[in-house]
Design a protein around this motif. Sequence first.
Motif, PDB file in Angstrom:
ATOM      1  N   SER A  83       0.840  -1.195   0.000  1.00 14.19           N
ATOM      2  CA  SER A  83       0.000   0.000   0.000  1.00 14.19           C
ATOM      3  C   SER A  83       0.870   1.237   0.000  1.00 14.19           C
ATOM      4  O   SER A  83       1.875   1.302   0.698  1.00 14.19           O
ATOM      5  CB  SER A  83      -0.931   0.010   1.221  1.00 14.19           C
ATOM      6  OG  SER A  83      -1.617   1.239   1.306  1.00 14.19           O
ATOM      7  N   ALA A  84       0.466   2.234  -0.796  1.00 11.18           N
ATOM      8  CA  ALA A  84       1.193   3.493  -0.821  1.00 11.18           C
ATOM      9  C   ALA A  84       0.729   4.418   0.304  1.00 11.18           C
ATOM     10  O   ALA A  84       1.316   5.458   0.537  1.00 11.18           O
ATOM     11  CB  ALA A  84       1.003   4.186  -2.171  1.00 11.18           C
ATOM     12  N   ASP A  85      -0.324   4.030   0.987  1.00  7.91           N
ATOM     13  CA  ASP A  85      -0.888   4.824   2.074  1.00  7.91           C
ATOM     14  C   ASP A  85      -0.162   4.472   3.368  1.00  7.91           C
ATOM     15  O   ASP A  85      -0.290   3.364   3.876  1.00  7.91           O
ATOM     16  CB  ASP A  85      -2.387   4.526   2.190  1.00  7.91           C
ATOM     17  CG  ASP A  85      -3.065   5.360   3.274  1.00  7.91           C
ATOM     18  OD1 ASP A  85      -2.355   6.035   4.050  1.00  7.91           O
ATOM     19  OD2 ASP A  85      -4.303   5.322   3.342  1.00  7.91           O
ATOM     20  N   ASP A  86       0.595   5.428   3.923  1.00  8.07           N
ATOM     21  CA  ASP A  86       1.387   5.154   5.120  1.00  8.07           C
ATOM     22  C   ASP A  86       0.516   4.770   6.313  1.00  8.07           C
ATOM     23  O   ASP A  86       0.891   3.922   7.120  1.00  8.07           O
ATOM     24  CB  ASP A  86       2.246   6.369   5.483  1.00  8.07           C
ATOM     25  CG  ASP A  86       3.380   6.590   4.486  1.00  8.07           C
ATOM     26  OD1 ASP A  86       3.855   5.598   3.923  1.00  8.07           O
ATOM     27  OD2 ASP A  86       3.780   7.753   4.287  1.00  8.07           O
ATOM     28  N   ALA A  87      -0.646   5.398   6.431  1.00 11.67           N
ATOM     29  CA  ALA A  87      -1.534   5.079   7.549  1.00 11.67           C
ATOM     30  C   ALA A  87      -2.042   3.649   7.440  1.00 11.67           C
ATOM     31  O   ALA A  87      -2.068   2.905   8.423  1.00 11.67           O
ATOM     32  CB  ALA A  87      -2.699   6.063   7.591  1.00 11.67           C
ATOM     33  N   SER A  88      -2.437   3.247   6.234  1.00 11.40           N
ATOM     34  CA  SER A  88      -2.915   1.876   6.038  1.00 11.40           C
ATOM     35  C   SER A  88      -1.802   0.872   6.269  1.00 11.40           C
ATOM     36  O   SER A  88      -2.007  -0.177   6.876  1.00 11.40           O
ATOM     37  CB  SER A  88      -3.477   1.714   4.614  1.00 11.40           C
ATOM     38  OG  SER A  88      -4.604   2.541   4.419  1.00 11.40           O
ATOM     39  N   THR A  89      -0.602   1.210   5.785  1.00 10.04           N
ATOM     40  CA  THR A  89       0.545   0.321   5.976  1.00 10.04           C
ATOM     41  C   THR A  89       0.834   0.132   7.453  1.00 10.04           C
ATOM     42  O   THR A  89       1.093  -0.977   7.914  1.00 10.04           O
ATOM     43  CB  THR A  89       1.785   0.893   5.270  1.00 10.04           C
ATOM     44  OG1 THR A  89       1.521   0.996   3.875  1.00 10.04           O
ATOM     45  CG2 THR A  89       2.992   0.006   5.496  1.00 10.04           C
ATOM     46  N   GLN A  90       0.774   1.214   8.228  1.00  7.29           N
ATOM     47  CA  GLN A  90       1.056   1.112   9.643  1.00  7.29           C
ATOM     48  C   GLN A  90      -0.043   0.345  10.374  1.00  7.29           C
ATOM     49  O   GLN A  90       0.240  -0.412  11.302  1.00  7.29           O
ATOM     50  CB  GLN A  90       1.235   2.501  10.260  1.00  7.29           C
ATOM     51  CG  GLN A  90       1.646   2.485  11.721  1.00  7.29           C
ATOM     52  CD  GLN A  90       2.761   1.504  12.036  1.00  7.29           C
ATOM     53  OE1 GLN A  90       2.672   0.782  13.016  1.00  7.29           O
ATOM     54  NE2 GLN A  90       3.812   1.450  11.230  1.00  7.29           N
ATOM     55  N   ASP A  91      -1.282   0.495   9.947  1.00  5.37           N
ATOM     56  CA  ASP A  91      -2.373  -0.298  10.532  1.00  5.37           C
ATOM     57  C   ASP A  91      -2.129  -1.787  10.294  1.00  5.37           C
ATOM     58  O   ASP A  91      -2.293  -2.612  11.195  1.00  5.37           O
ATOM     59  CB  ASP A  91      -3.721   0.115   9.936  1.00  5.37           C
ATOM     60  CG  ASP A  91      -4.184   1.476  10.433  1.00  5.37           C
ATOM     61  OD1 ASP A  91      -3.650   1.935  11.466  1.00  5.37           O
ATOM     62  OD2 ASP A  91      -5.063   2.075   9.780  1.00  5.37           O
ATOM     63  N   GLU A  92      -1.739  -2.123   9.057  1.00  2.49           N
ATOM     64  CA  GLU A  92      -1.444  -3.520   8.728  1.00  2.49           C
ATOM     65  C   GLU A  92      -0.273  -4.031   9.573  1.00  2.49           C
ATOM     66  O   GLU A  92      -0.295  -5.155  10.075  1.00  2.49           O
ATOM     67  CB  GLU A  92      -1.094  -3.643   7.235  1.00  2.49           C
ATOM     68  CG  GLU A  92      -2.260  -3.372   6.297  1.00  2.49           C
ATOM     69  CD  GLU A  92      -1.802  -3.197   4.858  1.00  2.49           C
ATOM     70  OE1 GLU A  92      -0.583  -3.302   4.610  1.00  2.49           O
ATOM     71  OE2 GLU A  92      -2.662  -2.942   3.995  1.00  2.49           O
TER      72      GLU A  92
END
Length: 204
Positions: A83-92
């Motif tokens: 994911s290019a979305d840092d927030a989504s990546t950190q959630d994962e």
Amino acid sequence: MTIPDYYGILGVPPTASQEAIKKAYQRESLRSHPDRFPNATPEETHAHTQRFQSVADAYYMLSDPARRAEYDSMRTQQGYASSADDASTQDESARFFRMFGRGGPSEQPQAQGLFADVWEEMLRPEVEHHTPFWGASGTVAGFVLGYILANWPGALGGATIGNRLGAVRDAKGQSVSEVFLRMSSSERARILRALAVKVLGSFS
């Protein structure tokens, strides 16, 4: 469970050596370190912080051969999400760490502490310029005591001895990471900007 693409976060292939992973961490952690951007908006600071934590997660997982082997096995079996979305990546990544390990949860690394530990040698020349509290205190105390005992010659000798004794206490038991984390955000920003010039320039 979604498997984070830790290789993608560091920008290295799955076949990367441990040395390449460490260098990638140095590069990416400096690029995203929130202290480098003291004038950022709250939203920008949050994004940098999310990215910085994800980079720390990736390095923590891939820098240890045993953790890396277990991660690679899970990544091969279950696939991974990029994911290019840092927030989504950190959630994962946060969810992955809660489930990672054999039969129990695993805590995410503390990003600032991990950064300071990994950068120990490169931080040392700058960090050791911190204010020598006990050295300064010893100088003053030695000066006063020396003056009481032997006027000006005693004051000068006492100040010298007090400074040296205080310097020992300043240095004793203080790791670079401890000193770095105690600094003000402006001091850390100055150090990180200087490191960025050196390190990021070496990758260009």
